[in-house]
Design an enzyme around this catalytic site. Structure first.
Site, short mmCIF file in Angstrom:
data_model
loop_
_atom_site.label_atom_id
_atom_site.label_comp_id
_atom_site.label_asym_id
_atom_site.label_seq_id
_atom_site.Cartn_x
_atom_site.Cartn_y
_atom_site.Cartn_z
N ASP A 35 5.28 -7.80 -12.05
CA ASP A 35 4.11 -7.07 -11.58
C ASP A 35 3.24 -6.71 -12.77
O ASP A 35 3.76 -6.35 -13.83
CB ASP A 35 4.56 -5.80 -10.85
N ILE A 36 1.93 -6.84 -12.63
CA ILE A 36 1.03 -6.55 -13.75
C ILE A 36 0.86 -5.04 -13.98
O ILE A 36 0.36 -4.63 -15.01
CB ILE A 36 -0.36 -7.21 -13.58
N ASN A 92 5.86 -3.69 1.67
CA ASN A 92 4.79 -2.86 2.23
C ASN A 92 4.06 -3.69 3.28
O ASN A 92 3.73 -4.84 3.02
CB ASN A 92 3.81 -2.43 1.14
N GLY A 98 0.33 0.81 1.79
CA GLY A 98 0.12 0.46 0.39
C GLY A 98 0.02 -1.02 0.11
O GLY A 98 -0.05 -1.42 -1.05
N GLN A 99 0.01 -1.87 1.15
CA GLN A 99 -0.13 -3.30 0.91
C GLN A 99 -1.57 -3.58 0.48
O GLN A 99 -2.52 -3.20 1.18
CB GLN A 99 0.22 -4.11 2.16
N HIS A 105 5.27 -10.24 0.49
CA HIS A 105 5.92 -10.15 -0.81
C HIS A 105 6.89 -8.98 -0.85
O HIS A 105 6.68 -7.97 -0.19
CB HIS A 105 4.91 -10.04 -1.95
N HIS A 107 8.79 -6.29 -3.43
CA HIS A 107 8.85 -5.67 -4.75
C HIS A 107 10.32 -5.43 -5.07
O HIS A 107 11.03 -4.85 -4.24
CB HIS A 107 8.15 -4.31 -4.75
#
Length: 119
Positions: A35-36, A92, A98-99, A105, A107
């Site tokens: 994750d960035i 999410n 919070g998507q 995907h 997390h």
């Protein structure tokens, strides 16, 4: 919801290689990348290569690929050595949850205490 790449999807562009990512694992059906904006020492996203907007639509259309995402999430945790101390897999679904990227995907979070409830 056909599973076809979407031209305006950030994650589809990562799958195609048009946008770079720090990939930690890749299979025929999934890509896992850091994750960035990590929220924990281990924060990796595991995505299906096929485009579905959320986990529910992925599971309904492609249950085997949904299982692949979960299997790869566990492999990511093992690779980052957080499988012994514990990790969280989060999907999410919807902007209210919070998507922000509407490509299914997971997390994978670990490497620090993860209290419940989150936040």
């Amino acid at each position: 919801m056909t599973g076809e790449p979407q031209a305006d999807c950030l994650f589809c562009k990562i799958v195609s290689g048009d946008i770079p990512a720090t990939v930690v694992r890749e299979t025929d059906t999934t890509v896992a990348f850091r994750d960035i904006s990590p929220q924990a020492p281990t924060h990796v996203l595991v995505i299906p290569k096929a485009h579905y907007p959320d986990a529910g639509s992925l599971a309904a259309a492609e249950p085997q690929i949904a299982a692949d995402v979960l299997r790869e999430a566990a492999a990511v945790a093992a690779g980052d050595k957080v499988d012994g101390t514990g990790y969280r897999i989060i999907f999410n679904t919807g902007s209210g949850a919070g998507q922000t990227v509407f490509h299914a995907h997971a997390h994978v979070l670990g490497g620090r205490g993860l209290n419940w409830p989150p936040g």
